[in-house]
Scaffold this motif. Structure first.
Motif, PDB file in Angstrom:
ATOM      1  N   ILE A  39       4.869  13.144  46.715  1.00 53.19           N
ATOM      2  CA  ILE A  39       4.822  11.725  46.345  1.00 53.19           C
ATOM      3  C   ILE A  39       3.386  11.302  46.076  1.00 53.19           C
ATOM      4  CG2 ILE A  39       5.164   9.387  47.232  1.00 53.19           C
ATOM      5  CD1 ILE A  39       7.674  10.492  48.680  1.00 53.19           C
ATOM      6  N   ALA A  42       2.328  12.628  42.740  1.00 55.96           N
ATOM      7  CA  ALA A  42       3.044  12.102  41.584  1.00 55.96           C
ATOM      8  C   ALA A  42       2.729  10.639  41.288  1.00 55.96           C
ATOM      9  CB  ALA A  42       4.541  12.273  41.785  1.00 55.96           C
ATOM     10  N   ALA A  62       7.447  14.606  41.364  1.00 54.50           N
ATOM     11  CA  ALA A  62       8.039  13.713  42.364  1.00 54.50           C
ATOM     12  C   ALA A  62       9.338  14.291  42.916  1.00 54.50           C
ATOM     13  CB  ALA A  62       8.305  12.346  41.739  1.00 54.50           C
TER      14      ALA A  62
END
Length: 83
Positions: A39, A42, A62
């Protein structure tokens, strides 16, 4: 191919194999940390104003969204039990 280029290519292949292996072990041993890392990597890529190819890379990096359970998103073991 020169011996120097051949040796460099060999080192790159070994380094890639070690990196992939380390990532697999990391995902198996610390899945929550791996998800947070994906996360964090991304998010900067999918922001508005980034080129389309960069946003596409961010979407690939992600993790899949986690399914949210009923109201609280917990363990689905709430409420009275039938005995």
């Amino acid at each position: 191919m020169s011996p120097q280029a051949s040796l460099t290519l060999q080192y790159l292949i070994v380094a890639l194999a070690v990196a992939v292996s380390a990532w697999v072990v990391f995902r198996k041993q610390a899945p929550a940390a791996a998800r947070r890392l994906r996360i964090a990597l991304a998010l900067p890529l999918v922001r508005e104003g980034r080129p389309a190819w960069l946003r596409a890379c961010g979407r690939r990096i992600a993790p899949m969204p986690m399914a949210v359970a009923d109201g609280c998103g917990g363990c689905n073991d709430c409420g009275p039990r039938d005995r």
